[in-house]
Scaffold this motif. Sequence first.
Motif, PDB file in Angstrom:
ATOM      1  N   SER A  90       0.848  -1.194   0.000  1.00  0.00           N
ATOM      2  CA  SER A  90       0.000   0.000   0.000  1.00  0.00           C
ATOM      3  C   SER A  90       0.882   1.243   0.000  1.00  0.00           C
ATOM      4  O   SER A  90       1.923   1.272   0.664  1.00  0.00           O
ATOM      5  CB  SER A  90      -0.928  -0.003   1.213  1.00  0.00           C
ATOM      6  OG  SER A  90      -0.263  -0.493   2.354  1.00  0.00           O
ATOM      7  N   GLY A  91       0.476   2.249  -0.755  1.00  0.00           N
ATOM      8  CA  GLY A  91       1.238   3.488  -0.824  1.00  0.00           C
ATOM      9  C   GLY A  91       2.385   3.446  -1.811  1.00  0.00           C
ATOM     10  O   GLY A  91       3.053   4.447  -2.033  1.00  0.00           O
ATOM     11  N   VAL A  92       2.625   2.293  -2.414  1.00  0.00           N
ATOM     12  CA  VAL A  92       3.693   2.184  -3.410  1.00  0.00           C
ATOM     13  C   VAL A  92       3.153   2.703  -4.746  1.00  0.00           C
ATOM     14  O   VAL A  92       2.057   2.331  -5.151  1.00  0.00           O
ATOM     15  CB  VAL A  92       4.138   0.708  -3.557  1.00  0.00           C
ATOM     16  CG1 VAL A  92       5.164   0.549  -4.660  1.00  0.00           C
ATOM     17  CG2 VAL A  92       4.688   0.197  -2.238  1.00  0.00           C
ATOM     18  N   PRO A  93       3.903   3.601  -5.435  1.00  0.00           N
ATOM     19  CA  PRO A  93       3.392   4.125  -6.704  1.00  0.00           C
ATOM     20  C   PRO A  93       3.263   3.037  -7.778  1.00  0.00           C
ATOM     21  O   PRO A  93       3.973   2.026  -7.745  1.00  0.00           O
ATOM     22  CB  PRO A  93       4.413   5.174  -7.112  1.00  0.00           C
ATOM     23  CG  PRO A  93       5.609   4.933  -6.273  1.00  0.00           C
ATOM     24  CD  PRO A  93       5.166   4.210  -5.051  1.00  0.00           C
ATOM     25  N   ALA A  94       2.363   3.304  -8.721  1.00  0.00           N
ATOM     26  CA  ALA A  94       1.977   2.287  -9.708  1.00  0.00           C
ATOM     27  C   ALA A  94       3.165   1.646 -10.424  1.00  0.00           C
ATOM     28  O   ALA A  94       3.211   0.432 -10.598  1.00  0.00           O
ATOM     29  CB  ALA A  94       1.028   2.911 -10.724  1.00  0.00           C
ATOM     30  N   HIS A  95       4.150   2.478 -10.829  1.00  0.00           N
ATOM     31  CA  HIS A  95       5.230   1.887 -11.621  1.00  0.00           C
ATOM     32  C   HIS A  95       6.093   0.953 -10.780  1.00  0.00           C
ATOM     33  O   HIS A  95       6.651  -0.018 -11.286  1.00  0.00           O
ATOM     34  CB  HIS A  95       6.065   2.970 -12.303  1.00  0.00           C
ATOM     35  CG  HIS A  95       6.864   3.814 -11.372  1.00  0.00           C
ATOM     36  ND1 HIS A  95       6.363   4.933 -10.765  1.00  0.00           N
ATOM     37  CD2 HIS A  95       8.133   3.703 -10.944  1.00  0.00           C
ATOM     38  CE1 HIS A  95       7.290   5.478 -10.006  1.00  0.00           C
ATOM     39  NE2 HIS A  95       8.371   4.752 -10.087  1.00  0.00           N
ATOM     40  N   LYS A  96       6.164   1.240  -9.476  1.00  0.00           N
ATOM     41  CA  LYS A  96       6.956   0.356  -8.613  1.00  0.00           C
ATOM     42  C   LYS A  96       6.209  -0.929  -8.299  1.00  0.00           C
ATOM     43  O   LYS A  96       6.822  -1.980  -8.127  1.00  0.00           O
ATOM     44  CB  LYS A  96       7.332   1.082  -7.324  1.00  0.00           C
ATOM     45  CG  LYS A  96       8.436   2.080  -7.558  1.00  0.00           C
ATOM     46  CD  LYS A  96       9.016   2.615  -6.280  1.00  0.00           C
ATOM     47  CE  LYS A  96      10.070   3.653  -6.587  1.00  0.00           C
ATOM     48  NZ  LYS A  96      10.204   4.627  -5.497  1.00  0.00           N
ATOM     49  N   VAL A  97       4.877  -0.829  -8.230  1.00  0.00           N
ATOM     50  CA  VAL A  97       4.068  -2.037  -8.046  1.00  0.00           C
ATOM     51  C   VAL A  97       4.337  -2.982  -9.215  1.00  0.00           C
ATOM     52  O   VAL A  97       4.567  -4.172  -9.034  1.00  0.00           O
ATOM     53  CB  VAL A  97       2.567  -1.676  -7.978  1.00  0.00           C
ATOM     54  CG1 VAL A  97       1.716  -2.930  -7.988  1.00  0.00           C
ATOM     55  CG2 VAL A  97       2.278  -0.848  -6.735  1.00  0.00           C
TER      56      VAL A  97
END
Lengths: 305, 330
Positions: A90-97
């Motif tokens: 949670s809270g991780v930006p989309a590209h890092k997900v």
Amino acid sequence: MPDNTATSTLDGIAHEPGVAKPDAVLVADSVVRRFGGLKAVDVEHAEFQRGAITALIGPNGAGKTTFFNLLTGFDQADSGSWTYDGKKLSGVPAHKVARRGVVRTFQLTKALSRLTVMENMKLGATGQSGESFLRALVPPLWKRQEKAIEARAEDLLERFKLDKKRDDFAGTLSGGQRKLLEMARALMVEPRIVMLDEPMAGVNPALTQSLLGHVKDLRAEGMTVLFVEHDMDVVRDISDWVIVMAQGRIIAEGTHEAIGRNQAVIDAYLGAHHDAPLTEAEERQQLEEADAQLAAEAQQEHAKP
Amino acid sequence: MDFGLIIRNALRAAFGDFAAVYALAAIGLNMHFGYTGLLNFGQAAFLALGAYGIGVTVTYLGLSLWVGIAVGIAAAVLFALLLGIPTLRLRADYLAIVTIAASEIVRFLVRSVTLSDYTGGSFGLSNFADQFYALNPLDGTQYGIGPIQYTGRQTWVLLVAWSLVALMTLLTYTLMHSPWGRVLKSIREDEDAARSLGKNVFVYKMQSLVLGGVIGALGGFMLAISIQSVQPDTYSTAITFFAYAILILGGTARVFGPVIGSMLFWSLLSLTDNVLRQAVNAGYIPPSILDGTQIGQVRLMLVGLGIMLLMIFRPQGIFGDREEIALDAR
């Protein structure tokens, strides 16, 4: 019948919302997302089994896509947390997900129209040194990696029967081919979890079969698949586990056979009491109650100064 | 009418300093708009920052021209960061609004009375490029091929300016054939798709904005050096819109689009100007319809009409691929 082991590992599990899974890869807790006064997502607890195909179903506006958006970092939750493989996601930006191996597709297919099919594929590969500005200026630094990526892309295109289209603009593909391309491109990321948002929407029946085959292949390769779908035939055909959402909440979980019999699910889709015919006496009674209520309201209206 | 002179002037304009300067501005815009899909309506400000970077450094600070160039580039980078940080996370239209406003702010700042000690106010600055001309290795008086002749001084400016154009074209070519360029193009097509494939969209947009801005600043250097002066009103939004016209004329997202577009644009302007002027002087067009002072405006109308016709019959520009343009961006 799903022909794999994931079903059997999910065999003895209780059919209730938020139930714990033996090997959960993705775990979400008290996830809330509000749009103004509307609680679009309000999931208390959800677990997704590793290596299984989990279907997320529910009537329109149930919050399935919003839940997807939250899990993949495309939208911010008002509260709640979720973990992937025990690590906070949670809270991780989309590209890092995506880089961590959780890759999604979109309800409205996002083929990159003015890139060729091959460019679309190569874009999917992660860790490309040529994607850094300075190294991009010196082709010898990335040419070899590019070749390897291209070879991998070619294999995937062949598997998805898009190899003849490799040099065409993605914008020239048919709707179904775009779905195939989007799935193949997602695989270039080498994901561990694939999240498909309505993968079969707007696809002709023949292609649906081929897409279903591809989704089963993902599971066979050890990936975890989550998908949102409206077509119950599809859900029945490939899902090991079904999670039903309505009005932002998870209202039921279970195998698709159990879900088909679940009263809460039937109510959510068709409305409560949809199948209880009224007797004449009951109907008269309901009418009288309504009349009485109206009369009472009218009196209150009068009583006002 | 002297058609020889008309054609000679058109050719001179095609290879002239303005063509090179606007080619640089358009190469920068191509990076922004053509490849990344960033609607930058403030390219004029990047040119202004380049030009004033050297102007102020040399005239006010008394430092060398080369320091001025470093200052100009630094100013363009800072300006791009300033614009990008608040707007690049938002939808594309916001950048368009912010950039057009910011470019006017830059122009009003440099022409303001308060700053006139540094920037010369509305008169601007002049004679700061002697160091550049001191390096001129050409000692002859005239250079050129056949009818296209330039003085030694002009030739030196043109050599450097067109070398910069060639270098920036090569840079664009290299980048756009690399994985980095592929990410930029994917952002232009759909930034959510790029994000879902693990690309840090914000960083790439910022890199594109900075790079295209610095290329614009190079155009500003050459413009200021070629006329040895900077004036605030040169850097009005007209520069930005001319650069867009050039980009569309040549074909967006094409490596040579801005270069050929700029050469064509300036030779067309010269052509219409000369034809009208001679026609008026020779009495083919009576003064009641058009007199000499109106030619400057009318030629822009004619070029505008030409670009409109181009958009109707060849929407992809000179280098573009019609099929590609016809594809829906989504």
